[in-house]
Motif scaffolding. Structure first.
Motif, mmCIF file in Angstrom:
data_model
loop_
_atom_site.group_PDB
_atom_site.id
_atom_site.type_symbol
_atom_site.label_atom_id
_atom_site.label_comp_id
_atom_site.label_asym_id
_atom_site.label_seq_id
_atom_site.Cartn_x
_atom_site.Cartn_y
_atom_site.Cartn_z
ATOM 1 N N ALA A 80 0.871 -1.174 0.000
ATOM 2 C CA ALA A 80 0.000 0.000 0.000
ATOM 3 C C ALA A 80 0.910 1.228 0.000
ATOM 4 O O ALA A 80 2.122 1.110 -0.207
ATOM 5 N N ASP A 81 0.358 2.405 0.270
ATOM 6 C CA ASP A 81 1.225 3.585 0.390
ATOM 7 C C ASP A 81 1.932 3.546 1.741
ATOM 8 O O ASP A 81 1.587 2.759 2.628
ATOM 9 N N SER A 82 2.909 4.421 1.921
ATOM 10 C CA SER A 82 3.773 4.360 3.107
ATOM 11 C C SER A 82 3.061 4.778 4.391
ATOM 12 O O SER A 82 3.605 4.558 5.480
ATOM 13 N N LEU A 83 1.880 5.362 4.310
ATOM 14 C CA LEU A 83 1.145 5.742 5.512
ATOM 15 C C LEU A 83 0.246 4.617 6.026
ATOM 16 O O LEU A 83 -0.346 4.751 7.099
ATOM 17 N N THR A 84 0.146 3.547 5.287
ATOM 18 C CA THR A 84 -0.758 2.461 5.663
ATOM 19 C C THR A 84 -0.063 1.474 6.591
ATOM 20 O O THR A 84 0.886 0.802 6.205
ATOM 21 N N ARG A 85 -0.544 1.427 7.817
ATOM 22 C CA ARG A 85 0.031 0.512 8.803
ATOM 23 C C ARG A 85 -0.045 -0.931 8.306
ATOM 24 O O ARG A 85 -0.993 -1.310 7.626
ATOM 25 N N PHE A 86 0.960 -1.694 8.685
ATOM 26 C CA PHE A 86 1.096 -3.111 8.372
ATOM 27 C C PHE A 86 1.481 -3.375 6.917
ATOM 28 O O PHE A 86 1.610 -4.536 6.525
ATOM 29 N N SER A 87 1.669 -2.331 6.127
ATOM 30 C CA SER A 87 2.137 -2.553 4.758
ATOM 31 C C SER A 87 3.661 -2.630 4.745
ATOM 32 O O SER A 87 4.334 -2.090 5.621
ATOM 33 N N GLU A 88 4.199 -3.293 3.745
ATOM 34 C CA GLU A 88 5.649 -3.336 3.593
ATOM 35 C C GLU A 88 6.208 -1.937 3.371
ATOM 36 O O GLU A 88 7.329 -1.634 3.787
ATOM 37 N N GLU A 89 5.419 -1.072 2.741
ATOM 38 C CA GLU A 89 5.870 0.289 2.473
ATOM 39 C C GLU A 89 5.975 1.106 3.758
ATOM 40 O O GLU A 89 6.885 1.944 3.889
ATOM 41 N N TYR A 90 5.059 0.878 4.714
ATOM 42 C CA TYR A 90 5.164 1.573 5.995
ATOM 43 C C TYR A 90 6.440 1.138 6.711
ATOM 44 O O TYR A 90 7.198 1.976 7.232
ATOM 45 N N GLN A 91 6.684 -0.154 6.772
ATOM 46 C CA GLN A 91 7.882 -0.651 7.432
ATOM 47 C C GLN A 91 9.143 -0.128 6.734
ATOM 48 O O GLN A 91 10.131 0.218 7.390
#
Length: 615
Positions: free
Chosen positions: A530-541
């Motif tokens: 998902a986008d980087s603001l979405t918790r639990f996404s690889e992009e957030y991490q």
């Protein structure tokens, strides 16, 4: 009265103290009969095989006791228990992954193993050795209780009277109980799976009447690096199981160095001290190991040992007298692809080679002592190790009994691994809430660790209070006065704000000591994008680590390393988001199928940069 009962308990369980313990070390060098393999079992949630219907412990000879034979003496004898091949579990191994119905089971399971023994000449002694049993183990052989041990991650052994052993069909039974209790170590509440069972190897060891129970050979502090031309000096001791005969001598030999020295035995424990002018020092770049042989008139033991020094000197950590930066990772003793406890050489290779691929030169073995195979492999691969006991979160810090249990586990951990060059830090706990009672408890453990081994650093992973965070954060936990390395867990951007909070945040400590980040991390479900603001996404991490790494680069000069949380996803009953967690802590750089997440490449790039010599 409580103190007397505790002492009786410790005596019965075989828990080790330096002066009186009976733990045999370096067991791989001993003549032994492996008892690994299939063990029959009985599930006993009501502990019927241990207590009668009034909940009183059964008499040793009671035929209803599950440690006694299940074979009828005649057709009229009543037997309400039995062991059959249909109900078998693999040892070593946790029971949770072996049968679907055991996935969530906490309680008692009885294990039974039959074995034969080839009788040896007179003058031999026998010990049943367990690498680990989680949590309480009551051990019986041929209807006789050998002892009880508490502690799910450390080794123990019991002597077996030779008269008790039979040539054929020895009946070994172990009552294993992994229930959690408020007055145990760890206590009721943890953030990892409570795998139950005989989780590490079991063997019957044969030794002479007087034998080498334990020994230590390490380099003295300050014997390398700081003074040019100074010859490295080794020191240590050899411990026999009992006082030797008059005139007994010990021999220590390191064949590759053409070193051999004979020493008069001075009692059960004999001190060692000698110079090693041609020794090649152990390090991550050159993990040199030497064969070390210890002999007495009737016994011999051999080990592979690396020689190095490690110390906190001012605000630096010095390995062989030279500053190092620890590119670390936290590891749970778990194989996520198979949802089980790690125990084998192959498991150790998986975990450590994944760490090496990430660019690590150090691992934090959390939150308990891992299998001996992993520390021995770390020796061979040149990986630095932080080893820890499970004094975790809200232990009963006011209890003298709990303190003694923690000291027993600390002693067993150090005793098993005090010859491992890879182990550089003994940790006495993780994220313990600040109070004077807690600080006294932890200080006592640090003191004990130094008494047992003064050649390594001691520490604990301290906690950050996110409600009190500001732009400049000072790690001033009073325990920092007593540790060698000020280590703290911070999750800025996961438990406190968003990752961009790192841009205005700094960290320091008032103690003139090295500063180490022992945990940091954020969850990501492997394959969820998902986008980087979405918790639990690889992009957030991934964003989390971009901001963390930028913050690391602004850390003060006393910053000596980091061990992010965690190498791979692992099971935890606390993690119950039905879409992203499903009973898994998802902070791993590898997911539960062994796939790398995007954050893996962020950390690897930083570690690769840190490997380069500074201009």
């Amino acid at each position: 009265m409580k103190k007397v009962l505790l002492l009786l308990l410790l005596s019965a369980s075989g828990m080790l103290t330096f002066a009186q313990g009976n733990l045999i070390t370096n067991t791989g060098a001993r003549k032994a009969l492996s008892l690994n393999g299939k063990w029959q079992y009985i599930v006993d949630p009501y502990e019927t095989g241990f207590y009668d219907y009034r909940y009183k412990e059964l008499d040793e000879k009671n035929p209803d006791a599950y440690w006694n034979t299940d074979v009828q003496a005649n057709k009229t004898e009543k037997k309400e228990h039995g062991y059959i091949e249909k109900y078998s579990l693999n040892v070593p191994g946790d029971w949770n992954h072996q049968q679907p119905e055991f996935t969530f089971y906490e309680g008692t399971i009885w294990y039974k193993k039959s074995f034969d023994v080839e009788k040896t000449a007179a003058g031999q002694r026998y010990f049943l050795y367990f690498g680990a049993v989680n949590y309480r183990a009551d051990v019986f052989l041929n209807g006789k209780k050998l002892g009880m041990h508490k502690g799910g991650f450390t080794p123990f052994n019991f002597e077996v009277p030779q008269a008790l052993l039979k040539d054929k069909d020895n009946f070994l039974v172990v009552k294993v109980d992994n229930k959690r209790h408020a007055d145990e170590v760890p206590t009721l509440n943890t953030d990892w799976w409570n795998y139950g069972g005989i989780t590490r190897e079991v063997k019957l060891i044969t030794v002479p009447t007087t034998f080498i129970q334990d020994f230590v050979v390490q380099l003295k502090k300050n014997s390398t690096g700081k003074t040019p031309g100074k010859t490295p000096e080794a020191e240590g001791w050899v411990k026999l199981n009992q006082a030797p005969a008059a005139g007994e001598t010990l021999t220590i030999e390191i064949p590759e160095l053409k070193f051999k020295k004979k020493i008069a035995a001075t009692g059960e424990t004999t001190a060692l001290s000698f110079k090693l002018p041609k020794v090649e020092l152990w390090s991550p770049e050159t993990p040199k190991l030497y064969t070390v042989i210890i002999r007495t008139k009737n016994d011999e033991t051999t080990d592979k040992i690396g020689f190095r020094t490690i110390e906190a000197h001012g605000t630096q950590v010095l390995l062989n007298g030279k500053p190092i930066f620890m590119r670390g990772i936290c590891i749970h003793g778990e194989i996520p692809q198979e949802v089980r406890r790690a125990y084998s050489e192959e498991d150790a290779e998986q975990l450590l080679h994944q760490s090496i691929e990430l660019g690590c030169n150090m691992v934090r073995l959390a939150h308990y002592p891992h299998d001996e195979k992993i520390t021995r492999l770390a020796d061979s691969l040149g990986i630095l190790v932080w080893s820890e006991i499970p004094v975790y979160w809200t232990i009963d810090f006011g209890s003298a009994e709990v303190l003694e249990k923690a000291k027993a586990q600390l002693t067993e951990m150090i005793t098993r691994d005090h010859n491992r060059a890879s182990v550089i830090i003994w940790s006495v706990g993780n994220e313990t809430p600040i109070s004077q009672t807690r600080t006294d408890f932890m200080h006592s453990l640090l003191t004990k660790a130094r008494e047992l081994d003064n050649t390594r650093m001691v520490s604990a992973a301290l906690e950050v209070n996110y409600s009190a965070l500001n732009d400049k954060n000072i790690i001033d936990d009073p325990l920092g006065e007593f540790v060698d390395l000020v280590a703290f867990n911070e999750y800025l951007g996961w438990y406190g704000g968003l990752p961009d909070k790192c841009r205005t945040t700094s960290w320091d400590t008032p103690y003139n000591k090295p500063l180490f980040i022992s945990e940091t991390g954020g969850d990501a479900k492997g394959g969820f994008h998902a986008d980087s603001l979405t918790r639990f996404s690889e992009e957030y991490q991934e964003w989390y680590y971009k901001e963390q790494i930028a913050m690391f680069k602004r850390m003060p000069a006393k910053f000596v390393g980091i061990s992010p949380w965690v190498l791979a996803d692992f099971r935890s009953p606390r993690r119950n988001n039905p879409f992203y967690q499903e009973g898994w802590n998802r902070k791993g750089f590898y997911d539960d199928k062994g796939n790398k997440k995007k954050a893996f490449y962020q950390l690897k790039a930083y570690y690769d940069e840190m490997k380069k010599p500074k201009k």
